[in-house]
Design an enzyme around this catalytic site. Structure first.
Site, PDB file in Angstrom:
ATOM      1  CE1 TYR A 166      -3.331  -6.109   9.111  1.00  0.00           C
ATOM      2  CE2 TYR A 166      -5.615  -5.461   8.776  1.00  0.00           C
ATOM      3  CZ  TYR A 166      -4.301  -5.520   8.336  1.00  0.00           C
ATOM      4  OH  TYR A 166      -3.959  -4.985   7.115  1.00  0.00           O
TER       5      TYR A 166
ATOM      6  CD  GLU B 186      -2.902   0.915   2.457  1.00  0.00           C
ATOM      7  OE1 GLU B 186      -2.783  -0.028   3.266  1.00  0.00           O
ATOM      8  OE2 GLU B 186      -3.853   1.714   2.476  1.00  0.00           O
TER       9      GLU B 186
ATOM     10  CD  GLU C 139     -10.138  -2.628   6.274  1.00  0.00           C
ATOM     11  OE1 GLU C 139     -10.147  -1.496   6.785  1.00  0.00           O
ATOM     12  OE2 GLU C 139      -9.428  -3.562   6.696  1.00  0.00           O
TER      13      GLU C 139
ATOM     14  CD  GLU D 158      -5.868  -5.017   4.240  1.00  0.00           C
ATOM     15  OE1 GLU D 158      -5.707  -4.532   5.376  1.00  0.00           O
ATOM     16  OE2 GLU D 158      -6.296  -4.353   3.270  1.00  0.00           O
TER      17      GLU D 158
HETATM   18  O1  AHR Z   1      -2.897  -2.576   6.301  1.00  0.00           O
HETATM   19  C1  AHR Z   1      -3.209  -1.351   6.881  1.00  0.00           C
HETATM   20  C2  AHR Z   1      -4.686  -1.027   6.766  1.00  0.00           C
HETATM   21  O2  AHR Z   1      -5.423  -1.964   7.482  1.00  0.00           O
HETATM   22  C3  AHR Z   1      -5.275  -1.091   5.389  1.00  0.00           C
HETATM   23  O3  AHR Z   1      -5.082   0.085   4.695  1.00  0.00           O
HETATM   24  C4  AHR Z   1      -6.721  -1.329   5.637  1.00  0.00           C
HETATM   25  O4  AHR Z   1      -7.334  -2.073   4.618  1.00  0.00           O
HETATM   26  C5  AHR Z   1      -6.731  -2.050   6.975  1.00  0.00           C
HETATM   27  O5  AHR Z   1      -7.588  -1.455   7.866  1.00  0.00           O
END
Ligand code: AHR
Length: 517
Positions: free
Chosen positions: A272, A59, A205, A323
């Site tokens: 995450y 990114e 997202e 992600e």
């Molecule tokens: O990876 C960092 C951020 O985490 C990304 O931009 C987003 O998609 C997610 O919230």
């Protein structure tokens, strides 16, 4: 937390938990060593370990793209046509099956025309620090990197602040062979050959930074966008709808209900594993909490697959973990010095990567692609540089964890059986080809060394090799001063008949490769 399950349940719910083997609670306290037995069912297949399970994501954020991968042709940093040479070499060695860009949140404020041709406007990156983005890394540069790495490109389209027309045009620009104004513009910008981009994200997202929508609002927009996305030049598009945050089935059901007859090829979810500690100063308790989150990741994969399968047209939609990875507390000093979300990767991070990659093998029949966040300098990265201008480029513990899983790619994951259950226990996955069996073991315990005793069903073995990634200090890492502190090393595996045995020290990942006959 997933409650412990009986052996019968364990075998019955094979695809969910089959390849896990766990430590009994009584052994987890302070004892120093234990024996763990597991049966490897080479006669019971789960599914193919798609190389795409080891996918990546970059990114426009901190020093991920600028300075991380892209230094520009005139840089004093060694480069190949502007791409950081050492990064390219390390990634070529590892192999990058698929590569997602330009975000992340950035994608929903990205206008692709800003990143093509000789004159590029200066825009503001509203998501990651409001710096001025010069757009010097755009579509051509991204595709060039994919070609260097032999990676399949995956472009994330802007839904939040764009129009169906803009996405449709980007696809034409990339994929239409020649003769249209946009394809001729691509040729004039250096690429007469179409880019043939197959994977397209339709937003990112969309429940958050990509538009703050409700699922029905996004579903409506998805339909508006998807109808104009065409298979130009015979490139079959694989459209990925923006899926849930974690295991949020309110979103995935709302999306599926709102899509009506429209069927994306894939649905992305993001998961995450957060933590309150800084990467290099984790407490033992917080480390175990972070490891425990992987049981939730596995649960989410199983559950989201079931949600899709509960719709007739959902059965053909691929589940993509777009992600994933650890998101630690990031010190402001590090961000100032090296870039936003710059995060060290420690022995703990490598264990976390191993837990995740083992899950993907175990759930091979439910997943299509998984992209770790992010490739360089951001979150759980595989490579670190000393900021955008630094000359150092090192391979992190996460890089090496990925390297220990490489042998699984394209093999068929098989089931395992164990007697005990605990969400924080040792994690195992196995895959096979006609010729060999690959088994990866992850010991997340900080105070328990294990002896693994595996019995193979359906195969005989007589020799094998193994590699270990290990450090007893979970906060240890590879640094610019000590880039090779934690690297894979040869390890002993004892193989005979139907038995495979090895030592699995506390905080270690081991991959054994065993020819089978
Ligand atoms: O990876 C960092 C951020 O985490 C990304 O931009 C987003 O998609 C997610 O919230």
């Amino acid at each position: 937390m997933i409650p412990p399950i009986s052996r019968r349940q364990f075998v019955a719910t094979a695809a969910s938990f089959a390849a896990s083997t766990f430590i009994p609670r009584s052994l987890r306290a302070s004892s120093a060593s234990a024996t763990e037995r597991v049966v490897i069912r080479t006669d019971s297949e789960i599914g193919v370990v798609r190389p795409e399970f080891h996918g990546h994501f970059i990114e426009h954020l901190g020093s991920c793209v600028y300075g991380g991968l892209w230094v520009g042709k005139d840089s004093r940093i060694p480069n190949i046509n502007g791409y950081r040479k050492h990064a390219v070499e390390y990634l070529q060695e590892l192999g990058v099956p698929v590569f997602r860009w330009p975000g992340g949140c950035f994608a929903d404020d990205y206008h692709w025309r800003d990143g093509i041709g000789p004159k590029r406007p200066r825009s503001v990156n509203i998501h990651w620090g409001e710096y001025v983005e010069d757009n010097s890394f755009g579509t051509y540069e991204f595709i060039g990197l994919c070609r260097l790495l032999n990676a399949e490109p995956y472009l994330a389209g802007n839904v939040g602040s764009s129009t169906p027309h803009e996405l449709r045009d980007w696809i034409e620009y990339c994929n239409y062979p020649s003769g249209s104004t946009l394809s001729d513009e691509r040729a004039a910008n250096g690429s007469p050959e179409p880019f043939r981009v197959r994977y397209w994200g339709v937003g990112n997202e969309s429940w958050g930074c990509g538009g703050n929508m409700r699922p029905e609002e996004y579903a409506r927009l998805y339909r508006d966008f998807a109808v104009y996305c065409r298979n130009f030049g015979g490139t079959d598009l694989y459209l990925v709808a923006s899926g849930p945050s974690g295991n949020d089935s309110h979103w995935s059901r709302g999306l599926m209900d709102g899509l009506g007859w429209e069927r994306p090829q894939g649905m992305s979810m993001h998961y995450y594993s957060g933590a309150a500690d800084r990467s290099t100063s984790f407490t033992q308790g917080h480390m175990q909490e972070q490891f425990a989150s992987y049981a939730k990741v596995e649960e989410a994969i199983v559950h989201q697959r079931a949600v899709l399968d509960s719709y007739e047209r959902g059965k053909q939609i691929g589940l993509i973990l777009d992600e994933w990875g650890v998101w630690d507390d990031i010190p402001e000093e590090d961000e100032k010095r090296y870039g936003k979300l710059w995060q060290q990767s420690t022995m703990r991070s490598a264990i976390a990567a191993g837990l995740g990659l083992n899950i993907f093998n175990r759930q091979a029949d439910k997943l299509c692609m998984c992209n770790i966040a992010q490739m360089v300098n951001v979150l759980q990265s595989l490579l670190l540089t000393d900021g955008a201008t630094g000359e150092h480029c090192i391979r992190t513990t996460t890089y090496y964890a990925f390297s220990l899983f490489k042998a699984h790619r394209t093999k068929t994951a098989v089931r395992l059986e164990s007697e005990s259950a605990s969400p924080n226990g040792v994690s195992v996955s196995a895959s096979k080809s006609d010729k060999e069996l690959v088994v990866t073991f992850v010991n997340p315990h900080h105070d328990l060394d294990l002896e693994m005793e595996c019995t193979l069903k359906g195969a005989a073995v007589s020799e094998g090799t193994a590699q270990i990634l290990h450090d007893t200090d979970w906060n240890a890492c590879n640094s610019f001063d000590q880039p090779d502190r934690i690297v894979p090393k040869p390890w002993t595996v004892r193989v005979e008949g139907s038995k495979v045995q090895l030592d699995l020290p506390r905080l270690s990942l081991v991959t054994a490769i065993v020819p089978i006959h």
